[in-house]
Write a protein that holds these residues in place. Structure first.
Motif, PDB file in Angstrom:
ATOM      1  N   ASP A 189     -10.087   3.082   9.731  1.00 47.86           N
ATOM      2  CA  ASP A 189      -9.937   1.724  10.241  1.00 47.86           C
ATOM      3  C   ASP A 189     -10.738   0.743   9.407  1.00 47.86           C
ATOM      4  N   ASP A 192      -9.227  -2.528   7.589  1.00 51.23           N
ATOM      5  CA  ASP A 192      -9.641  -3.833   8.087  1.00 51.23           C
ATOM      6  C   ASP A 192     -10.069  -4.775   6.964  1.00 51.23           C
ATOM      7  N   ASP A 193     -10.480  -4.209   5.852  1.00 53.99           N
ATOM      8  CA  ASP A 193     -10.962  -5.034   4.742  1.00 53.99           C
ATOM      9  C   ASP A 193      -9.825  -5.225   3.735  1.00 53.99           C
ATOM     10  N   ARG A 201      -7.983  -2.137   1.243  1.00 57.25           N
ATOM     11  CA  ARG A 201      -6.895  -1.435   1.921  1.00 57.25           C
ATOM     12  C   ARG A 201      -5.817  -0.931   0.965  1.00 57.25           C
ATOM     13  N   GLU A 238     -20.918  -1.192  14.641  1.00 53.64           N
ATOM     14  CA  GLU A 238     -19.789  -0.468  14.073  1.00 53.64           C
ATOM     15  C   GLU A 238     -20.179   0.375  12.873  1.00 53.64           C
TER      16      GLU A 238
END
Length: 620
Positions: A296, A300-301, A305, A37
């Motif tokens: 994203d 996701d963290d 965010r 990723e």
């Protein structure tokens, strides 16, 4: 049919097991990198497939340097954390090995299905000083796997390529030196703050030939640059200014005659426009995917965010997206300007068969002595270049019939059938028939008009009064049956003569000219027998000189159900108004078809019809 990919273009993969093939004129090394990723090699050095290295899950071990490779890939067996597979080519070592890809013919990468069938190809062109290149990538998007043509080169060779995928320079240099790729020390550079998950357009490089400009020299016309992918390279003095774009010249293409050279040049323009737009769309899609992945990652963290850090990350992602799109737009604009300059030179040089009705060449029209190579049916354009029109040329004799759709438009808004569309379809049919008559020698094309209801009489009145149409058949269904029976008999006779090798044995008085059957307002006046004969003529007629021009609304023939499906599929659908429905099988663009039209207030049609009528009278 094998799809030919261009840089930045992607294609969905219908299989999980496949092979990647490589064809080159010299031995090249093949390798692969599993990417996660974050854009780093999965597991560091353990995620790299090189000749002689241990196999990786889902990836076969590449063979030694060779001019042809086959690498098996099982996407279903790849590690779950793998989101991408980068397949790269590298120059081998040796005293006689080339020192850069620019000294080689462009290698070609093939996507092969489970049975070995070729599904897509990509020629890795536009390289210069690079010694390693990421040819294609297999990547997972929304749970589905795709292949993307990349063509990103590295002057620093395999070490620079691996460093760009998160391998520390020392390890990357050791792996690169141990692999069959040329071991070149990586260029000193500041660490990348966010490793890219795919090739990026951050810095200019030699990936686009001639500074990204279209090469107008034929044969060997190369694709327009049109893509923003960069080649990471060491810092260097500013290069000299790029040479001025070559001045386009009409007829600058391969061919035995000027007509053939102009025909090939028009098709070269079509291919260049298709390539540069495909590269632009691919670059924009890559920029959008990259921005989405970055956003994203922020969401996701939980630690990033919210707050100022999240806002800064989103702003940075948007800024990078804007930079990539701006560079892609700049390359697109440059290529479109060159193609527009070429169009301005080519259009005035086209002969009548290939010229638009607004061309001055029609004012000096004289009927030809032999049929041309091709005929122009209209123009084509793409949304990214609305002002650039490419002539739509079709080879003669016609290999399939034409269908002028008097019903729906594919991209129309509001009503599915604009007011007056039927009248426009009839006028368009008359214009196409006029063009086909004009490009044939006197008496070389006989045009039959079937118009049982007489609703197209006004559109064809000029051709009828000039004596350029076959004698009118009886009105109604009787006339339809008579003309179809006569043409069907002609097809049968010519087929038998050709099969028996006795063309000279055709009955005396048989019209040996090419035949064009214009059917207006189909299926009015047709019964089941007539429909069967029309289908027969559409299928068998073109091979023996009987061609079809059908004016119809498909809904009017809905009562025949699937019986007519082969007829519609076998005809080339064109429209009396601009419509975006023509798809090419090459890069899968939807082209807008622009129908021909005579200039308002011009007497060009009367001039051409009069010249044809006089020539026909003299030839009798």
């Amino acid at each position: 049919m094998t799809a030919e990919l261009v840089r930045g273009q992607n294609q969905a993969l219908p299989w999980t097991r496949l092979e990647i093939g490589v064809q080159a004129d010299r031995a090249l090394a093949l390798g692969a990198v599993l990417v996660g990723e974050a854009g780093h090699a999965l597991g560091g050095a353990e995620g790299i497939a090189l000749p002689g290295a241990p196999p990786l899950p889902g990836l076969a071990v590449p063979g030694p340097p060779a001019a042809a490779h086959r690498l098996a890939v099982d996407l279903g067996a790849l590690p779950a954390a793998a989101t991408r597979v980068d397949l790269f080519l590298a120059l081998p070592d040796g005293p006689h090995a080339p020192v850069r890809f620019g000294a080689l013919a462009a290698p070609r990468v093939l996507l092969l299905g489970p049975g070995g069938e070729e599904a897509a190809g990509f020629a890795v062109t536009g390289l210069a000083e690079e010694t390693a290149v990421v040819a294609v990538e297999l990547y997972r998007r929304n749970g589905a796997w795709k292949i993307r043509a990349v063509g990103q080169g590295y002057q620093g060779g395999v070490p620079a390529l691996l460093t760009d995928r998160g391998i520390d320079p020392g390890t990357a240099h050791r792996l690169g030196a141990g692999a069959p790729g040329r071991p070149v020390a990586p260029a000193p550079a500041a660490p990348r703050p966010d490793p890219d998950p795919a090739p990026t357009p951050e810095s200019p490089g030699p990936a686009a030939p001639s500074g990204g400009r279209v090469d107008y020299t034929h044969p060997g016309r190369r694709p327009a640059g049109g893509h923003p992918y960069a080649t990471p390279a060491p810092a260097a003095p500013a290069p000299p200014a790029a040479p001025a774009a070559p001045v386009p010249v009409a007829g600058d293409a391969s061919g035995w005659s000027m007509e053939e050279r102009l025909h090939n040049q028009v098709w070269g323009m079509f291919e260049d426009l298709a390539r540069t737009v495909a590269a632009y769309r691919g670059a924009v899609e890559f920029a959008e995917d990259r921005r989405e992945r970055e956003l994203d990652a922020v969401l996701d963290d939980p630690r990033t965010r919210t707050g100022q850090g999240a806002a800064d990350a989103r702003a940075a992602a948007s800024e990078r997206y804007g930079t990539l799109v701006a560079r892609a737009q700049e390359a697109l604009d440059r290529d479109l300007a060159q193609l527009a300059a070429e169009s301005q030179v080519v259009e005035p040089a086209l002969p009548p068969a290939l010229a638009g009705w607004e061309s001055p060449v029609w004012h000096a029209y004289r009927p030809p002595e032999q049929p041309p190579l091709a005929v122009r049916l209209g123009d084509l354009r793409l949304p990214e270049a609305p002002e650039l029109r490419i002539p739509m040329l079709v080879r003669l004799p016609l290999e399939r019939g034409l269908w002028i759709d008097a019903g729906r438009l594919s991209d129309g808004e509001g009503e599915s059938r604009p007011a007056g569309l039927r009248a426009l379809a009839a006028a368009s049919a008359a214009l196409h028939a006029t063009r086909l008559l004009a490009v044939h020698p006197p008496g070389g094309l006989t045009v039959h008009l079937l118009d049982p209801a007489g609703s197209g009489a006004a559109a064809f009145a000029g051709l009828r009064s000039a004596g350029l149409l076959a004698p009118a058949p009886p009105a109604g269904a009787a006339g339809v049956a008579e003309v179809l029976e006569r043409l069907t008999r002609r097809v049968d006779l010519v087929q038998m003569a050709l099969r028996g090798g006795a063309r000279d044995a055709l009955p005396p008085g048989l019209d040996t000219a090419e035949q064009l059957l214009v059917v207006h307002d189909f299926p009015h006046g047709f019964d089941d027998r007539a429909v069967t004969r029309l289908r027969y003529l559409a299928d068998e007629g073109p091979a023996v000189g009987v061609h079809l021009l059908l004016v119809a609304d498909r809904d009017d023939a809905a009562g025949y159900g699937p019986l007519l499906d082969p007829l519609w599929r076998g005809l080339l659908r064109i429209t009396p108004l601009p419509d975006g429905h023509l798809a090419d099988p090459w890069v899968h663009h939807l082209w807008t078809f622009l129908p021909p039209c005579a200039p308002t207030g011009s007497a060009v049609l009367e001039t051409v019809v009069g010249a044809m009528a006089r020539a026909r009278r003299r030839s009798r």
